[in-house]
Design a protein around this motif. Structure first.
Motif, PDB file in Angstrom:
ATOM      1  N   PRO A 196      -7.053  41.812  43.154  1.00  0.00           N
ATOM      2  CA  PRO A 196      -5.608  42.056  43.029  1.00  0.00           C
ATOM      3  C   PRO A 196      -5.298  43.498  42.638  1.00  0.00           C
ATOM      4  N   THR A 197      -4.330  44.064  43.333  1.00  0.00           N
ATOM      5  CA  THR A 197      -3.812  45.395  43.009  1.00  0.00           C
ATOM      6  C   THR A 197      -2.295  45.329  43.071  1.00  0.00           C
ATOM      7  N   THR A 198      -1.642  46.338  42.524  1.00  0.00           N
ATOM      8  CA  THR A 198      -0.180  46.373  42.576  1.00  0.00           C
ATOM      9  C   THR A 198       0.298  46.414  44.024  1.00  0.00           C
ATOM     10  N   GLY A 199      -0.387  47.175  44.862  1.00  0.00           N
ATOM     11  CA  GLY A 199       0.005  47.273  46.272  1.00  0.00           C
ATOM     12  C   GLY A 199      -0.121  45.954  47.003  1.00  0.00           C
ATOM     13  N   ARG A 200      -1.232  45.237  46.787  1.00  0.00           N
ATOM     14  CA  ARG A 200      -1.417  43.944  47.457  1.00  0.00           C
ATOM     15  C   ARG A 200      -0.396  42.929  46.968  1.00  0.00           C
ATOM     16  N   ASP A 201      -0.146  42.902  45.653  1.00  0.00           N
ATOM     17  CA  ASP A 201       0.863  41.979  45.118  1.00  0.00           C
ATOM     18  C   ASP A 201       2.235  42.285  45.704  1.00  0.00           C
ATOM     19  N   ALA A 202       2.572  43.559  45.775  1.00  0.00           N
ATOM     20  CA  ALA A 202       3.881  43.950  46.310  1.00  0.00           C
ATOM     21  C   ALA A 202       4.008  43.560  47.779  1.00  0.00           C
ATOM     22  N   ALA A 219      12.326  46.679  42.295  1.00  0.00           N
ATOM     23  CA  ALA A 219      12.710  45.460  41.574  1.00  0.00           C
ATOM     24  C   ALA A 219      12.329  45.587  40.100  1.00  0.00           C
ATOM     25  N   VAL A 220      13.246  45.180  39.213  1.00  0.00           N
ATOM     26  CA  VAL A 220      12.988  45.209  37.769  1.00  0.00           C
ATOM     27  C   VAL A 220      13.065  43.788  37.225  1.00  0.00           C
ATOM     28  N   TRP A 221      12.427  43.567  36.092  1.00  0.00           N
ATOM     29  CA  TRP A 221      12.313  42.211  35.555  1.00  0.00           C
ATOM     30  C   TRP A 221      13.664  41.576  35.253  1.00  0.00           C
ATOM     31  N   THR A 222      14.646  42.365  34.899  1.00  0.00           N
ATOM     32  CA  THR A 222      15.959  41.808  34.549  1.00  0.00           C
ATOM     33  C   THR A 222      16.684  41.188  35.745  1.00  0.00           C
ATOM     34  N   ARG A 259       2.144  38.555  37.209  1.00  0.00           N
ATOM     35  CA  ARG A 259       2.451  39.940  36.857  1.00  0.00           C
ATOM     36  C   ARG A 259       3.192  40.014  35.519  1.00  0.00           C
ATOM     37  N   TRP A 260       4.009  39.015  35.211  1.00  0.00           N
ATOM     38  CA  TRP A 260       4.716  38.978  33.930  1.00  0.00           C
ATOM     39  C   TRP A 260       3.725  38.968  32.772  1.00  0.00           C
ATOM     40  N   ALA A 261       2.641  38.255  32.937  1.00  0.00           N
ATOM     41  CA  ALA A 261       1.621  38.187  31.887  1.00  0.00           C
ATOM     42  C   ALA A 261       0.944  39.534  31.683  1.00  0.00           C
ATOM     43  N   GLN A 262       1.002  40.397  32.698  1.00  0.00           N
ATOM     44  CA  GLN A 262       0.352  41.711  32.626  1.00  0.00           C
ATOM     45  C   GLN A 262       1.356  42.843  32.458  1.00  0.00           C
ATOM     46  N   ARG A 263       2.603  42.522  32.200  1.00  0.00           N
ATOM     47  CA  ARG A 263       3.682  43.519  32.177  1.00  0.00           C
ATOM     48  C   ARG A 263       3.484  44.536  31.061  1.00  0.00           C
ATOM     49  N   THR A 264       4.030  45.719  31.256  1.00  0.00           N
ATOM     50  CA  THR A 264       4.055  46.739  30.208  1.00  0.00           C
ATOM     51  C   THR A 264       5.454  46.880  29.613  1.00  0.00           C
ATOM     52  N   SER A 265       6.437  46.255  30.264  1.00  0.00           N
ATOM     53  CA  SER A 265       7.821  46.315  29.797  1.00  0.00           C
ATOM     54  C   SER A 265       8.557  45.078  30.274  1.00  0.00           C
ATOM     55  N   GLU A 266       9.480  44.574  29.469  1.00  0.00           N
ATOM     56  CA  GLU A 266      10.249  43.392  29.858  1.00  0.00           C
ATOM     57  C   GLU A 266      11.475  43.756  30.687  1.00  0.00           C
ATOM     58  N   THR A 267      11.729  45.032  30.833  1.00  0.00           N
ATOM     59  CA  THR A 267      12.889  45.475  31.613  1.00  0.00           C
ATOM     60  C   THR A 267      12.522  46.464  32.709  1.00  0.00           C
ATOM     61  N   LYS A 276       7.394  52.149  34.882  1.00  0.00           N
ATOM     62  CA  LYS A 276       8.349  53.251  34.982  1.00  0.00           C
ATOM     63  C   LYS A 276       8.330  53.913  36.353  1.00  0.00           C
ATOM     64  N   ARG A 277       7.145  54.139  36.879  1.00  0.00           N
ATOM     65  CA  ARG A 277       7.013  54.840  38.157  1.00  0.00           C
ATOM     66  C   ARG A 277       6.869  53.845  39.301  1.00  0.00           C
TER      67      ARG A 277
END
Length: 381
Positions: A196-202, A219-222, A259-267, A276-277
């Protein structure tokens, strides 16, 4: 040359010259540090420079001026201009430079950036992502114009010759190339089985929801309600400038929960290494190319979804169009049709996800199954 004595008692050597009807005074230094002989030598050298056409004052200002590097100039330009842009363009503008330009020339002084440097930056992406490359060329030009206005670059920099140093971009025209829907489950299986990578998940998330790549990238979590399996994309992020509510299928929700379990920010951003990027617009394309897919584009999966819905389901075209957030071309019809077919779209997207996650039949399995059918029928009889 004269000795200028200030009211405070400090004394400074001054050379007064007149050229072209204009008188100017040039400081030669404090009398405490510069002797009369040294002041005379400095005056002689200064007169020689002026006769040769030099401007000593301008040269001193240039020596004192601090020229920022290209990245600093670009970020200052971005901050100065972004208030007049739509929100989505804010991030697009600076992120394209972060991904493709800053690593190559970000640390170079902005007054040292010329056509050759720009050609070197654009060469790797000019044919791979032509539209993005053209936008980056425009943005680099905007930064250099901004730097000229700020006085960091003495003369305007023309980038008109850049295209002559790059191969011709051949426009293909028409729709972006799409993969036949019969081939998509195999690719989705490969993506799910790979590391799994961010690119494959996206990419998987984009295909599950048949959305545009930018709608996934930013897309943001909110925007998500995972308990209700709903994704609400605000109008400012949509092509039609209207809020789009996406019914999420079970596999799409499962991917988000992971991905929520691996998040760095809730927003922050959902598909981002740090929240952020945003990922580059090429990240999902690379994930596709890594699986051996040539030619087909990420955006083309929306066309694949349309073909699948039309040929394998009984859902009306209007439901599939609404799932793609297409705007009705007929304004009168659009005014009277207020429904968004949400529940029908939920059923359609669940069926699409089920189709995508089916295990593709291995070569020879269909023929074996067909050959065994008469035997099974006789046994049953």
């Amino acid at each position: 040359m004269c000795l200028y004595v200030k009211p405070s008692g400090s004394r400074t050597w001054v050379l007064r010259m007149q050229k072209g009807g204009r008188r100017r005074d040039y400081g030669l230094g404090s009398a405490l540090d510069v002797s009369l002989a040294e002041a005379r030598e400095a005056a002689i050298a200064l007169r020689r420079k002026v006769r040769e056409g030099c401007d000593p004052v301008a040269e001193r200002r240039k020596a004192r001026k601090v020229v920022p590097n290209f990245e600093k100039a670009a970020r200052d330009c971005y901050e100065a201009l972004k208030e007049g842009w739509k929100n989505r363009r804010h991030t697009n503008w600076i992120s394209s430079l972060e991904n493709h330009v800053f690593p190559a020339i970000g640390k170079k002084p902005v007054d040292q950036i010329g056509s050759a440097a720009v050609v070197a930056v654009l060469s790797p992406i000019w044919l791979e992502i032509p539209e993005t490359a053209r936008k980056i060329l425009q943005r680099i030009g905007a930064v250099l114009d901004f730097a000229h206005i700020k006085g960091w670059v003495p003369e305007e920099v023309s980038l008109r010759s850049v295209r002559k140093g790059l191969p011709r971009q051949i426009g293909k025209g028409g729709h972006l190339e799409a993969m036949p829907y019969a081939d998509v489950p195999a690719i989705m299986q490969k993506l799910a089985a790979a590391s799994p990578t961010t690119g494959r998940d996206a990419l998987r998330f984009t295909v599950y929801n048949a959305v545009r790549s930018n709608e996934t990238r930013f897309a943001v979590w909110t925007e998500f309600d995972l308990d209700k399996a709903i994704w609400t994309i605000p109008g400012e992020r949509m092509k039609a400038r209207e809020t789009h509510v996406v019914p999420l299928s079970a596999p799409a929700v499962a991917l988000l929960r992971k991905r929520w379990a691996q998040r760095t920010s809730e927003t922050g951003l959902v598909f981002s290494p740090d929240g952020k990027r945003p990922i580059s617009d090429m990240t999902m394309t690379k994930a596709l190319r890594d699986e051996g897919v040539k030619g087909a584009t990420v955006h083309g999966f929306r066309s694949t979804f349309t073909d699948w819905a039309a040929e394998t389901t009984d859902f009306p075209k209007e439901v599939a169009d609404k799932a793609l957030a297409h705007k009705l071309p007929n304004q009168v019809e659009a005014a009277y049709r207020r429904t968004d077919f949400f529940e029908k779209r939920r059923s359609l997207m669940a069926l699409w996800a089920e189709y995508l996650d089916k295990v593709p039949a291995k070569e020879g399995e269909d023929a074996a199954a067909t050959a065994s059918e008469p035997t099974d029928f006789l046994a049953a009889a």
